[in-house]
Each structure stands twice: as structure tokens, then as C-alpha cells.
Write a protein that holds these residues in place. Structure first.
Motif, PDB file in Angstrom:
ATOM      1  N   ALA A  28       7.357 -77.067 -88.975  1.00 42.98           N
ATOM      2  CA  ALA A  28       6.340 -77.121 -87.920  1.00 42.98           C
ATOM      3  C   ALA A  28       6.033 -75.718 -87.394  1.00 42.98           C
ATOM      4  N   PHE A  29       7.076 -74.908 -87.175  1.00 41.77           N
ATOM      5  CA  PHE A  29       6.880 -73.533 -86.721  1.00 41.77           C
ATOM      6  C   PHE A  29       6.083 -72.744 -87.755  1.00 41.77           C
ATOM      7  N   GLU A  30       6.375 -72.974 -89.019  1.00 42.76           N
ATOM      8  CA  GLU A  30       5.687 -72.259 -90.098  1.00 42.76           C
ATOM      9  C   GLU A  30       4.203 -72.626 -90.124  1.00 42.76           C
ATOM     10  N   ARG A  31       3.914 -73.930 -90.077  1.00 38.69           N
ATOM     11  CA  ARG A  31       2.517 -74.389 -90.103  1.00 38.69           C
ATOM     12  C   ARG A  31       1.721 -73.886 -88.902  1.00 38.69           C
ATOM     13  N   ALA A  32       2.379 -73.839 -87.743  1.00 37.88           N
ATOM     14  CA  ALA A  32       1.688 -73.448 -86.513  1.00 37.88           C
ATOM     15  C   ALA A  32       1.602 -71.933 -86.321  1.00 37.88           C
ATOM     16  N   GLY A  33       2.231 -71.166 -87.188  1.00 44.61           N
ATOM     17  CA  GLY A  33       2.204 -69.715 -87.061  1.00 44.61           C
ATOM     18  C   GLY A  33       3.183 -69.180 -86.031  1.00 44.61           C
ATOM     19  N   PHE A  34       4.120 -70.011 -85.584  1.00 46.91           N
ATOM     20  CA  PHE A  34       5.074 -69.589 -84.560  1.00 46.91           C
ATOM     21  C   PHE A  34       6.074 -68.568 -85.066  1.00 46.91           C
ATOM     22  N   LEU A  35       6.388 -68.601 -86.350  1.00 41.04           N
ATOM     23  CA  LEU A  35       7.371 -67.649 -86.876  1.00 41.04           C
ATOM     24  C   LEU A  35       6.867 -66.219 -86.722  1.00 41.04           C
ATOM     25  N   THR A  36       5.631 -66.002 -87.099  1.00 40.54           N
ATOM     26  CA  THR A  36       5.027 -64.681 -86.956  1.00 40.54           C
ATOM     27  C   THR A  36       4.914 -64.302 -85.485  1.00 40.54           C
ATOM     28  N   MET A  37       4.542 -65.272 -84.647  1.00 44.19           N
ATOM     29  CA  MET A  37       4.412 -65.030 -83.219  1.00 44.19           C
ATOM     30  C   MET A  37       5.757 -64.614 -82.621  1.00 44.19           C
ATOM     31  N   ILE A  38       6.829 -65.283 -83.010  1.00 43.32           N
ATOM     32  CA  ILE A  38       8.162 -64.952 -82.506  1.00 43.32           C
ATOM     33  C   ILE A  38       8.546 -63.539 -82.918  1.00 43.32           C
ATOM     34  N   LEU A  39       8.340 -63.208 -84.191  1.00 41.79           N
ATOM     35  CA  LEU A  39       8.712 -61.881 -84.684  1.00 41.79           C
ATOM     36  C   LEU A  39       7.845 -60.785 -84.059  1.00 41.79           C
ATOM     37  N   ASP A  40       6.557 -61.051 -83.893  1.00 46.67           N
ATOM     38  CA  ASP A  40       5.676 -60.077 -83.244  1.00 46.67           C
ATOM     39  C   ASP A  40       6.054 -59.891 -81.770  1.00 46.67           C
ATOM     40  N   SER A  41       6.416 -60.984 -81.117  1.00 49.69           N
ATOM     41  CA  SER A  41       6.808 -60.909 -79.705  1.00 49.69           C
ATOM     42  C   SER A  41       8.093 -60.110 -79.531  1.00 49.69           C
ATOM     43  N   GLN A  42       8.978 -60.195 -80.496  1.00 47.04           N
ATOM     44  CA  GLN A  42      10.219 -59.429 -80.411  1.00 47.04           C
ATOM     45  C   GLN A  42       9.929 -57.926 -80.398  1.00 47.04           C
ATOM     46  N   LYS A  43       8.896 -57.519 -81.129  1.00 47.88           N
ATOM     47  CA  LYS A  43       8.524 -56.102 -81.141  1.00 47.88           C
ATOM     48  C   LYS A  43       8.013 -55.663 -79.768  1.00 47.88           C
ATOM     49  N   LEU A  44       7.302 -56.554 -79.084  1.00 50.18           N
ATOM     50  CA  LEU A  44       6.752 -56.243 -77.767  1.00 50.18           C
ATOM     51  C   LEU A  44       7.786 -56.387 -76.650  1.00 50.18           C
ATOM     52  N   PHE A  45       8.698 -57.343 -76.810  1.00 52.93           N
ATOM     53  CA  PHE A  45       9.690 -57.654 -75.780  1.00 52.93           C
ATOM     54  C   PHE A  45      11.096 -57.670 -76.376  1.00 52.93           C
ATOM     55  N   PRO A  46      11.576 -56.537 -76.870  1.00 52.64           N
ATOM     56  CA  PRO A  46      12.872 -56.530 -77.566  1.00 52.64           C
ATOM     57  C   PRO A  46      14.055 -56.880 -76.663  1.00 52.64           C
ATOM     58  N   GLU A  47      13.891 -56.763 -75.374  1.00 49.19           N
ATOM     59  CA  GLU A  47      14.997 -57.023 -74.456  1.00 49.19           C
ATOM     60  C   GLU A  47      15.151 -58.500 -74.110  1.00 49.19           C
ATOM     61  N   MET A  48      14.204 -59.330 -74.517  1.00 47.44           N
ATOM     62  CA  MET A  48      14.208 -60.733 -74.121  1.00 47.44           C
ATOM     63  C   MET A  48      15.219 -61.539 -74.934  1.00 47.44           C
ATOM     64  N   GLY A  49      15.768 -62.561 -74.285  1.00 45.47           N
ATOM     65  CA  GLY A  49      16.748 -63.443 -74.913  1.00 45.47           C
ATOM     66  C   GLY A  49      16.095 -64.676 -75.518  1.00 45.47           C
ATOM     67  N   ILE A  50      16.907 -65.505 -76.112  1.00 43.35           N
ATOM     68  CA  ILE A  50      16.435 -66.700 -76.824  1.00 43.35           C
ATOM     69  C   ILE A  50      15.656 -67.642 -75.910  1.00 43.35           C
ATOM     70  N   ASP A  51      16.043 -67.744 -74.645  1.00 35.24           N
ATOM     71  CA  ASP A  51      15.329 -68.643 -73.729  1.00 35.24           C
ATOM     72  C   ASP A  51      13.862 -68.257 -73.568  1.00 35.24           C
ATOM     73  N   PHE A  52      13.572 -66.962 -73.620  1.00 34.54           N
ATOM     74  CA  PHE A  52      12.190 -66.491 -73.532  1.00 34.54           C
ATOM     75  C   PHE A  52      11.367 -67.044 -74.689  1.00 34.54           C
ATOM     76  N   TYR A  53      11.902 -66.932 -75.893  1.00 33.25           N
ATOM     77  CA  TYR A  53      11.172 -67.379 -77.082  1.00 33.25           C
ATOM     78  C   TYR A  53      11.034 -68.899 -77.117  1.00 33.25           C
ATOM     79  N   ILE A  54      12.078 -69.594 -76.717  1.00 29.99           N
ATOM     80  CA  ILE A  54      12.014 -71.058 -76.686  1.00 29.99           C
ATOM     81  C   ILE A  54      10.988 -71.511 -75.652  1.00 29.99           C
TER      82      ILE A  54
END
Length: 135
Positions: A28-54
Motif C-alpha cells: 500500500a505504501f509503495e502504490r501510494a508513493g509513501f516510501l519515496t515521501m518518507i525517504l524525502d522527508s528524512q532528508k528535510l527532517f533528519p532529526e525526527m523520530g518514527i512517530d513523526f513519519y507514522i
């Protein structure tokens, strides 16, 4: 946090939160493009924890559970196991984090690990890696 660990942690944690097998969450994450979004967000917000991404994913989707509540309760064990297996796949096949996660979650072995009734989440990373290599 390594990218493959971030992806695996998000998938397994969301699987636990929504009581959905992790292979289905990954699809579901793959189809919705969430995987790329998560990885791109990590570049912008490297200090954030798992709860942020969830929270980010949960705010964007409303996956419905297709398993019994409480059925998937070992997300931490599955996360650790999947993270190790993905790292092994990445190393052997010279894959990036996303490719390694795809190779893992698209495997029959990952489906078995996702189904807690099989107890595959108790197997060693090497055993799961060997199953994937044999597919």
C-alpha cells in the motif's frame, strides 16, 4: 537512521498500529508513493523520530484492517529481523535502501514473517535471507 531501517520501521510499526500484515502495508505504501515521501522527508527532517513519519502517513491514508485486532503484536521483532535481512540483501545485490526493501517485502518469505501465526518472525535473519535467495 539508515534509510532501510526507516522504511522497515515505518512499515512494521504501521502494521502493528492498524493490525495489517506488513507485506500488505508495504504494498500500500509503495502504490501510494509513501516510501519515496518518507525517504524525502528524512532528508528535510533528519532529526525526527518514527512517530513523526507514522503521523504523516496516518494523516494521509486510512488503511482498513483486514486482520483481527491484536493479531500483529511483534512489530519490534519483525522490524529488527527485516532490517537485518534488508541490509544483507542490499550488500549482496548492491541495492539501495528502497530496492532492498522492495526485494524483501515482495518475497514469499516476507509474507510468512508478516503472518505472526507462522512464527517466521522468530527465525534468524540468515534463515529468512536464505529463503529469499532460494525463491
Amino acid at each position: 537512521m539508515d534509510q532501510h531501517v526507516l522504511v522497515v520501521s515505518c512499515v512494521e510499526y504501521y502494521s502493528d498500529l492498524k493490525a495489517i500484515p506488513s507485506d500488505k502495508v508495504f504494498a500500500a505504501f509503495e502504490r501510494a508513493g509513501f516510501l519515496t515521501m518518507i525517504l524525502d522527508s528524512q532528508k528535510l527532517f533528519p532529526e525526527m523520530g518514527i512517530d513523526f513519519y507514522i503521523g504523516m502517513v496516518d494523516g494521509l491514508t486510512h488503511l482498513e484492517s483486514d486482520s483481527d485486532v491484536g493479531e500483529n503484536t511483534h512489530h519490534e521483532e519483525r522490524s529488527a529481523l527485516a532490517g537485518e535481512v534488508v541490509a544483507m540483501l542490499m550488500k549482496k545485490h548492491k541495492l539501495d535502501a528502497l530496492e532492498g526493501c522492495k526485494m524483501y517485502y515482495h518475497s514469499k518469505a516476507a509474507v510468512e514473517v508478516s503472518n505472526e501465526r507462522t512464527n517466521f518472525y522468530k527465525k534468524s535473519a540468515q534463515e529468512i535471507f536464505d529463503l529469499i535467495e532460494a525463491e
